[in-house]
Design a protein around this motif. Sequence first.
Motif, mmCIF file in Angstrom:
data_model
loop_
_atom_site.group_PDB
_atom_site.id
_atom_site.type_symbol
_atom_site.label_atom_id
_atom_site.label_comp_id
_atom_site.label_asym_id
_atom_site.label_seq_id
_atom_site.Cartn_x
_atom_site.Cartn_y
_atom_site.Cartn_z
ATOM 1 N N ASN A 1 37.290 43.776 29.911
ATOM 2 C CA ASN A 1 38.214 44.838 30.721
ATOM 3 C C ASN A 1 37.112 44.992 31.595
ATOM 4 O OD1 ASN A 1 40.762 44.768 29.963
ATOM 5 N ND2 ASN A 1 39.955 45.709 27.877
ATOM 6 N N LYS B 1 34.858 47.054 31.327
ATOM 7 C CA LYS B 1 34.546 48.424 30.769
ATOM 8 C C LYS B 1 33.004 48.532 30.589
ATOM 9 C CE LYS B 1 37.950 49.440 29.206
ATOM 10 N NZ LYS B 1 39.590 50.699 28.508
ATOM 11 N N ASN C 1 43.521 39.952 29.549
ATOM 12 C CA ASN C 1 44.039 41.361 29.577
ATOM 13 C C ASN C 1 43.855 42.630 30.451
ATOM 14 O OD1 ASN C 1 43.118 41.534 25.904
ATOM 15 N ND2 ASN C 1 41.038 40.219 27.211
ATOM 16 N N VAL C 2 44.111 41.726 31.699
ATOM 17 C CA VAL C 2 44.258 42.972 32.597
ATOM 18 C C VAL C 2 45.103 44.155 32.339
ATOM 19 C CG1 VAL C 2 44.660 43.091 35.204
ATOM 20 C CG2 VAL C 2 42.856 41.221 34.127
ATOM 21 N N LYS D 1 45.914 46.274 30.647
ATOM 22 C CA LYS D 1 46.305 46.260 28.821
ATOM 23 C C LYS D 1 44.719 47.406 28.641
ATOM 24 C CE LYS D 1 47.699 42.037 27.152
ATOM 25 N NZ LYS D 1 47.787 41.008 26.043
ATOM 26 N N ASN E 1 42.535 49.058 26.045
ATOM 27 C CA ASN E 1 42.241 48.590 25.457
ATOM 28 C C ASN E 1 41.310 49.819 24.299
ATOM 29 O OD1 ASN E 1 40.156 47.357 23.392
ATOM 30 N ND2 ASN E 1 38.270 47.552 24.474
#
Lengths: 342, 128
Positions: free
Chosen positions: A245, A247, B25-26, B28, B30
């Motif tokens: 992601n 992050k 996973n864009v 979404k 987490n």
Amino acid sequence: MNFWVSLISAGVVVTVLIAIGALGAVPALQVIFGVAVPILAVLIFLAGIIWRVVQYARRPVPFAIPTTCGQQKTLPWIKHNPVESPNSTAGVVARMALEILTFRSLFRNTAMSLGEDGPKITYGSTQWLWLGAIVFHYAFLTVVIRHMRFFTEPVWGLVHLIETFDGFLEVGLPGLMLSGFALLAAGGYLLLRRLAIPQLRYISLPNDYFPLFLILSIAASGILMRYFVKVDIVAVKELAMNIANFKFAVPEGIGVLFWIHLFLVCVLLAYFPFSKLIHSGGVFFSPTRNMATNTREYRHINPWNYPVKIHTYEAYEDEFREKMVEAGLPVDKPLDEEATAQ
Amino acid sequence: MYDKGKVITGIVLFVIVFTFPFWINVGKANIAPEPKINPEVAGKVCVEDKAFMKANHMQLLDEWRDSVVRDGNRTYMGGTGRYEMSLTNSCMGCHNNKAQFCDSCHNYVSLTPNCWNCHIESKENTNG
């Protein structure tokens, strides 16, 4: 090169890499080892693969050199073997798929030996290398697919299915997964084979031992982590999903074995395009495999052909006819009177 | 470059497959799982300390099962006292909600333990 030098240098490099990987457990360095290194490794891997494939694709093929094990398409009453000696793209795709999925050319390996009854050379088929290779590759594939549980949420059904088959023995908890041990065993066999056969040991270089040591270390650290020295698996998935992601937060307290495992995988990814491991891309560009055996139907033009200055026999005779007649050599066109008059 | 069409198609397919964790996973969220226990038992201790249980609960339960089923031995001397070896009576007394405790982590990392092939979840705890 002395094989001890090859063996020890490859071993030392992998040991140093394991030591570097262990630094990932230091909290201050976790953003480097947990985020920067993996992303860099993926970028190097992708760019390297594309670069290598483009390099392969730019190389011209001067001759039609497909290797065959069957009858080429010819006269209608001679039976053609469309897969072993394909004359169409479909046949080439079939042969290539069988080569890539089942390593058929390796299966045809032969070994020379002296017969028991006197000095008589015999060639027998030998499949040990094929067996080691196919177990190694499919075990690795299974392990990679199983790892997709860290990158999908909810976890894909395919991953569950593979896990069910891989762990069908249902031995122990955490459940035994056969692929990890198969990978370690096959990799170990390929290494021992390299060390045990004198000719093979002679041609082995550090860059043959290094990937084997690296992959064996990755498999061993993975097995240790799963069954013996536990790491925080939920935190591992959190980290994987964070990276996916973009992050860049690293969960705390994962465990040093994970950092070693991750760093070795990153090294493998970055090393991959620049080593013998690129055979995975190169196999698609093997002219002996990817060309159709249609040399009787089509002429293969060498792409680097340039116009050649030619001197035909007719022109040659025109130039030297007089001298040839004088020397008594036969000529196609007789000397005509006009020419004699001159 | 020769066979441009095929080579570029191959490269594009490879890059798409290899980078799937990034684009699948864009968008979404987490969120890591947070296993929940029965709030009434706050302050009680488990049979062993939390770090040990987090890493080794599966091995402990496996040993318990063998001990009870094969040897008929139901008593466990843990680091924090004497306990009855029983998933349903001891463990599920505090960790009373399978969906919110067990499954939250197990589903996250794709584990389907075979506890529930034999054991049943008690009904009163399933709707919590």
